[in-house]
Design an enzyme around this catalytic site. Structure first.
Site, short mmCIF file in Angstrom:
data_model
loop_
_atom_site.label_atom_id
_atom_site.label_comp_id
_atom_site.label_asym_id
_atom_site.label_seq_id
_atom_site.Cartn_x
_atom_site.Cartn_y
_atom_site.Cartn_z
N GLU A 281 68.39 20.71 14.21
CA GLU A 281 69.37 19.60 13.93
C GLU A 281 68.88 18.58 15.12
O GLU A 281 68.88 18.69 16.36
CB GLU A 281 70.61 19.99 14.50
N CYS B 98 74.01 11.78 18.62
CA CYS B 98 73.11 12.06 17.57
C CYS B 98 73.58 11.05 16.63
O CYS B 98 72.66 10.41 15.65
CB CYS B 98 72.65 13.29 17.22
P1 NAD Z 1 65.23 17.77 24.10
O1 NAD Z 1 64.42 18.06 22.49
O2 NAD Z 1 64.36 17.48 24.97
O3 NAD Z 1 65.69 19.37 24.42
C1 NAD Z 1 66.55 20.42 23.68
C2 NAD Z 1 66.44 21.70 24.25
O4 NAD Z 1 65.17 22.13 23.91
C3 NAD Z 1 66.88 21.73 25.78
O5 NAD Z 1 67.46 22.77 26.00
C4 NAD Z 1 65.46 21.92 26.24
O6 NAD Z 1 65.41 22.64 27.24
C5 NAD Z 1 64.80 22.81 24.96
N1 NAD Z 1 63.25 22.73 25.16
C6 NAD Z 1 62.48 21.84 25.48
N2 NAD Z 1 61.30 22.22 25.07
C7 NAD Z 1 61.36 23.28 24.48
C8 NAD Z 1 60.12 24.03 24.01
N3 NAD Z 1 59.11 23.79 23.88
N4 NAD Z 1 60.66 25.24 23.24
C9 NAD Z 1 62.00 25.54 23.19
N5 NAD Z 1 62.69 24.76 23.81
C10 NAD Z 1 62.49 23.65 24.32
O7 NAD Z 1 66.62 17.07 23.63
P2 NAD Z 1 67.74 16.56 24.60
O8 NAD Z 1 67.18 15.32 25.22
O9 NAD Z 1 68.22 17.62 25.42
O10 NAD Z 1 68.81 16.03 23.46
C11 NAD Z 1 68.94 14.68 22.94
C12 NAD Z 1 68.36 14.89 21.64
O11 NAD Z 1 69.07 15.68 20.67
C13 NAD Z 1 68.54 13.49 20.87
O12 NAD Z 1 67.26 13.37 19.95
C14 NAD Z 1 69.61 13.71 19.91
O13 NAD Z 1 69.84 12.92 18.65
C15 NAD Z 1 69.30 15.20 19.46
N6 NAD Z 1 70.81 15.61 19.13
C16 NAD Z 1 70.81 16.00 17.83
C17 NAD Z 1 71.97 16.44 17.25
C18 NAD Z 1 72.19 17.06 15.84
O14 NAD Z 1 73.24 17.61 15.57
N7 NAD Z 1 71.23 16.50 14.80
C19 NAD Z 1 73.14 16.60 18.21
C20 NAD Z 1 73.06 16.50 19.65
C21 NAD Z 1 71.85 15.95 19.95
#
Ligand code: NAD
Length: 492
Positions: free
Chosen positions: A236, A270
């Site tokens: 997502e 998002c």
């Molecule tokens: P991010 O991708 O930076 O991090 C998300 C999660 O992934 C965090 O817990 C992070 O620690 C973890 N992570 C980072 N690197 C990783 C790796 N290599 N392997 C496994 N896990 C890893 O995102 P963010 O900045 O926390 O959130 C914002 C983003 O989330 C925005 O792009 C937003 O649109 C999206 N979002 C999408 C939805 C949806 O349902 N489509 C909902 C909410 C947020």
């Protein structure tokens, strides 16, 4: 102060916020995963009714601690209390109600049709829990996202290993604490692994399925790691919601929708409105109304209910927001607001970007902050074309008094979640699949399939009668048997 952060401001960005969580040692992540695996072996033997009742019991306990929970989320995110209650707690409750009320219907064995040649057999599908579900979640809805998904995974009979964002770990630990204290579940059935991507990678190595919510960039890495292990992975990801306002739109509703759709959660949603395309005839009237609504927003960081806007949650996000505002200004946009109020606590005032153009970064990249760009278009078809001119396709909306026309145009929008005179409500309507087209994701959460995805389907074919007779397609092969089976197949 206006626009870009001054040099010393950049150094101070986020300096008065709690630091991100430290990484749990990977050995401890593995221990938690082991406990979760053992707990799941017990949990899967509970009847569905027992699982549903226990999840409801946990929810009641969490509600009893509501004030403390809201305070934790408030401290970590700076959100207004009303927003935490309405968008996070009520959101979880609606998800919980859908899945607890419908779990028996969704997860019961499903009879399957079979060809006439096999009329003497029974065919059905069983839903078998996957085992340990790894949830990797972002910081923007630290309660709604992990808890909503954990509830579904648990009801389906799984254990949950949750890797929350390192910026909002206390909320996850609070959930874990209440879950444990209920005494309703096998030990370690839900546990939290705090830390950054390193811990996230270990969670992927320890899980049987991954549900990842976060940026498209990280999602790609997660998909690669899951592919390496051949485990299912639902993604997502980010969005770039285009909102289209046609000249016959109900203007007050459209303006209020644009402002809530962009500035709710300080723009960190998002599915939030990321860009608006308005027909030229109503551009002035619409932007005037929007500016009036934005001027009335109340921004503050004190805990309380009568505030509309808080701060940003993640320091780097503020830098992105400022860079996109600067780019828009440099390319000729008129920017109202967007003042850096308190860099140390990531407070920026809501920004309107007027006379926006498609080539501006604010129209093309996910902003994920309190910035609303509005662009004038000549015709609805141009709006649809520009709306689809993006690699992302999570949400889109269209506003018009002519519902038939709006719904017809909406069918051309490349997004997983469509709003017609409405937006951002899909998450709460849990019967709807939630997810994106294009680079916004793979798979869907919520809906009946969103509960079944936490299970493997097991196809059962059971021979009923005559009990002792061999099948005509078994050995020994003969020409007569070939003719008989071909004839029965034609009849099927
Ligand atoms: P991010 O991708 O930076 O991090 C998300 C999660 O992934 C965090 O817990 C992070 O620690 C973890 N992570 C980072 N690197 C990783 C790796 N290599 N392997 C496994 N896990 C890893 O995102 P963010 O900045 O926390 O959130 C914002 C983003 O989330 C925005 O792009 C937003 O649109 C999206 N979002 C999408 C939805 C949806 O349902 N489509 C909902 C909410 C947020």
């Amino acid at each position: 102060m206006n626009g870009a952060a001054p040099a010393e401001g950049a150094a101070r960005i986020g300096s008065r916020l709690p630091p991100p969580a430290k990484n749990l040692p990977l050995e401890s992540v593995r221990e938690k995963a082991g406990l979760a695996r053992d707990a799941q072996k017990l949990w899967r033997r509970y009847t569905l009714t027992q699982r549903v009742e226990r999840v409801r019991g946990f929810w009641r306990e969490l509600q009893a601690s509501k004030d403390r929970l809201v305070a934790v989320v408030q401290r970590e995110t700076g959100k207004p209390a009303t927003e935490i209650e309405v968008m996070e707690l009520c959101g979880v409750e609606l998800i919980l109600k859908y899945f607890t009320r419908n779990a028996h219907r969704i997860l019961k064995d499903q009879a399957a049709s079979r060809p006439w040649i096999m009329m003497n057999k029974k065919a059905y599908v069983r839903y078998v829990p996957r085992g340990v579900v790894g949830l990797i979640t972002p910081w923007n809805y630290p309660l709604l996202i992990p808890l909503g998904d954990a509830i579904a995974a648990l009801i389906a009979g799984n254990a949950v290993l949750l890797k929350p964002s390192e910026w909002t770990t206390d909320t996850a630990l609070f959930i874990e604490g209440v879950f444990k204290a209920t005494g309703l579940f096998p030990e370690g059935l839900l546990s939290v692994a705090p830390g950054d991507g390193t811990v996230g990678s270990e969670v992927i190595r320890q899980s049987d399925m991954i549900l990842f919510t976060g940026s498209t960039k990280t999602g790609r890495l997660v998909a690669q790691a899951a592919a390496e292990r051949l485990i299912p992975c639902v993604l997502e990801l980010g969005g770039k919601h285009p909102m289209i306002v046609l000249k016959d739109a109900p203007l007050d509703r459209a303006a209020k929708a644009a402002v809530w759709g962009r500035f709710a959660n300080s723009g960190q949603t998002c599915v939030g409105v990321e860009r608006v395309y308005v027909e030229a005839e109503i551009y002035e009237a619409f932007t005037e109304r929007v500016a009036g609504e934005v001027a009335m927003l109340r921004q503050g960081l004190e805990p309380g209910y009568d505030v509309d806007l808080g701060r940003l949650i993640y320091p780097r996000q503020l830098e992105t927001v400022l860079a996109l505002i600067d780019d828009a200004k440099a390319k000729g946009a008129r920017v109202i607001g967007g003042e850096l109020v308190d860099p140390e606590r990531l407070v920026i005032s809501p920004a309107l970007v007027l006379d926006a153009k498609q080539e501006m970064r604010v129209m093309r990249e996910e902003t994920f902050g309190p910035v609303l760009p509005i662009m004038s278009v000549r015709a609805p078809e141009e709006a649809v074309r520009l709306a689809n001119d993006s690699e992302l396709g999570l949400a889109a909306s269209i506003f018009s008094r002519d519902l038939v026309r709006a719904e017809t145009l909406a069918a051309h929008l490349e997004a997983g979640l469509i709003g017609v005179n409405d937006l951002m409500g899909h998450y709460a309507v849990c019967s709807l699949p939630f997810g994106g087209f294009k680079q916004s994701g793979v798979g869907r959460r919520h809906s009946d399939d969103g509960l079944r995805m936490f299970c493997q389907s097991q196809s059962v074919l059971a021979h009923e009668w005559p009990a002792n007779a061999p099948e005509p397609w078994w050995f020994p092969y003969t020409e007569l048997k070939a003719k008989l089976v071909a004839w029965l197949t034609r009849l099927s």
